[in-house]
Design a protein around this motif. Structure first.
Motif, PDB file in Angstrom:
ATOM      1  N   PRO A   4       1.232  -1.249  -0.303  1.00  0.00           N
ATOM      2  CA  PRO A   4      -0.090   0.321   0.060  1.00  0.00           C
ATOM      3  C   PRO A   4       0.889   1.696   0.087  1.00  0.00           C
ATOM      4  CG  PRO A   4      -0.172  -0.659   2.261  1.00  0.00           C
ATOM      5  CD  PRO A   4       0.954  -1.672   1.183  1.00  0.00           C
ATOM      6  N   ALA A   5       0.079   2.811  -0.486  1.00  0.00           N
ATOM      7  CA  ALA A   5       1.163   3.423  -0.696  1.00  0.00           C
ATOM      8  C   ALA A   5       1.388   3.936   0.765  1.00  0.00           C
ATOM      9  CB  ALA A   5       0.401   4.474  -1.248  1.00  0.00           C
ATOM     10  N   GLN A   6       2.440   4.800   1.268  1.00  0.00           N
ATOM     11  CA  GLN A   6       2.927   5.249   2.691  1.00  0.00           C
ATOM     12  C   GLN A   6       2.693   6.688   2.407  1.00  0.00           C
ATOM     13  OE1 GLN A   6       6.515   4.440   3.305  1.00  0.00           O
ATOM     14  NE2 GLN A   6       6.929   5.437   5.749  1.00  0.00           N
ATOM     15  N   PHE A   7       2.037   7.419   3.182  1.00  0.00           N
ATOM     16  CA  PHE A   7       2.078   8.570   3.743  1.00  0.00           C
ATOM     17  C   PHE A   7       2.584   8.852   4.190  1.00  0.00           C
ATOM     18  CE2 PHE A   7      -2.967   6.406   3.475  1.00  0.00           C
ATOM     19  CZ  PHE A   7      -3.777   6.802   1.648  1.00  0.00           C
ATOM     20  N   ALA A   8       2.905  10.496   3.926  1.00  0.00           N
ATOM     21  CA  ALA A   8       3.650  11.166   4.652  1.00  0.00           C
ATOM     22  C   ALA A   8       3.118  12.300   5.084  1.00  0.00           C
ATOM     23  CB  ALA A   8       4.714  11.463   3.285  1.00  0.00           C
ATOM     24  N   PHE A   9       3.587  12.643   6.586  1.00  0.00           N
ATOM     25  CA  PHE A   9       3.354  13.799   7.372  1.00  0.00           C
ATOM     26  C   PHE A   9       4.163  14.435   7.178  1.00  0.00           C
ATOM     27  CE2 PHE A   9       0.355  10.041   8.303  1.00  0.00           C
ATOM     28  CZ  PHE A   9      -1.453  10.125   7.831  1.00  0.00           C
ATOM     29  N   ASP A  10       3.618  15.831   7.105  1.00  0.00           N
ATOM     30  CA  ASP A  10       4.469  17.365   7.644  1.00  0.00           C
ATOM     31  C   ASP A  10       4.562  17.728   8.778  1.00  0.00           C
ATOM     32  OD1 ASP A  10       5.907  19.033   7.212  1.00  0.00           O
ATOM     33  OD2 ASP A  10       4.985  20.970   6.490  1.00  0.00           O
ATOM     34  N   LEU A  11       4.728  17.123  10.007  1.00  0.00           N
ATOM     35  CA  LEU A  11       4.825  17.073  11.270  1.00  0.00           C
ATOM     36  C   LEU A  11       5.419  18.173  11.876  1.00  0.00           C
ATOM     37  CD1 LEU A  11       3.588  13.130  12.942  1.00  0.00           C
ATOM     38  CD2 LEU A  11       2.543  14.859  11.977  1.00  0.00           C
ATOM     39  N   VAL A  12       5.096  19.153  12.513  1.00  0.00           N
ATOM     40  CA  VAL A  12       5.909  20.217  13.283  1.00  0.00           C
ATOM     41  C   VAL A  12       6.270  19.440  14.974  1.00  0.00           C
ATOM     42  CG1 VAL A  12       5.814  22.726  14.585  1.00  0.00           C
ATOM     43  CG2 VAL A  12       4.060  21.801  12.244  1.00  0.00           C
ATOM     44  N   ARG A  13       7.532  19.595  14.634  1.00  0.00           N
ATOM     45  CA  ARG A  13       8.454  19.183  15.683  1.00  0.00           C
ATOM     46  C   ARG A  13       8.609  20.652  17.170  1.00  0.00           C
ATOM     47  NH1 ARG A  13      14.556  17.825  16.950  1.00  0.00           N
ATOM     48  NH2 ARG A  13      14.137  17.335  19.209  1.00  0.00           N
ATOM     49  N   LEU A  14       7.849  20.684  18.210  1.00  0.00           N
ATOM     50  CA  LEU A  14       7.561  21.248  18.764  1.00  0.00           C
ATOM     51  C   LEU A  14       9.307  20.658  19.599  1.00  0.00           C
ATOM     52  CD1 LEU A  14       4.284  21.962  19.350  1.00  0.00           C
ATOM     53  CD2 LEU A  14       5.094  23.114  18.280  1.00  0.00           C
TER      54      LEU A  14
END
Length: 152
Positions: A4-14
């Motif tokens: 399955p396609a892997q989703f990339a999340f643009d998560l902000v690292r605080l």
């Protein structure tokens, strides 16, 4: 059947700079102990040195919360406040990235004046740097001797 396609999340690292987020290990145990002992230091100031990325700025933030210190980051391009006014506003001061002043006559004189005032007026100062002052390349011998006299 393919993967399955892997989703990339643009998560902000605080960044987490709380005391509970500071991990005490054998290599930083002494520095953390000095922070815990404030204001019962043997002298008016303390210098903590360590490699870039070793947690010095995080430890400075922990001390800032404990002490109510005003912290000046010498890596900032902000103009330096007048020493007299700065000390009147807070006699408890932190200087982060102190090694960044080396080679600037104006900035070195500013720190020398701040160290002298803190010592004479009974304040506290915490100086953080990437290495001992002897390696900074300071111009002013008086500043070098003041810093060398602080517990490291």
């Amino acid at each position: 059947m393919g993967l399955p396609a892997q989703f990339a999340f643009d998560l902000v690292r605080l960044p987490a700079y709380g005391e509970e987020d500071f991990f005490v290990s054998p290599c930083n145990r002494k520095a953390a102990g000095w922070i815990e002992r404030w204001p019962d230091w043997p002298d008016y100031g303390l210098e903590i040195v360590g490699a870039p990325g070793s947690g010095k700025s995080h430890l400075m933030r922990v001390w800032q919360v404990r002490s109510g210190a005003r912290v000046i980051d010498m890596a900032s391009s902000e103009p330096l406040p007048p020493v007299d006014r700065l000390f009147r506003e807070s006699p408890v001061l932190g200087i982060d990235n102190a090694h960044r002043i080396a080679g600037s006559d104006r900035r070195e004189r500013w720190l020398l004046h701040l160290l002298n005032m803190t010592r004479e007026e009974g304040g506290s100062i915490l100086v953080m740097a990437d290495g001992p002052e002897a390696r900074w390349g300071l111009i002013l011998p008086d500043l070098s001797s003041r810093l060398a006299a602080l517990p490291v």
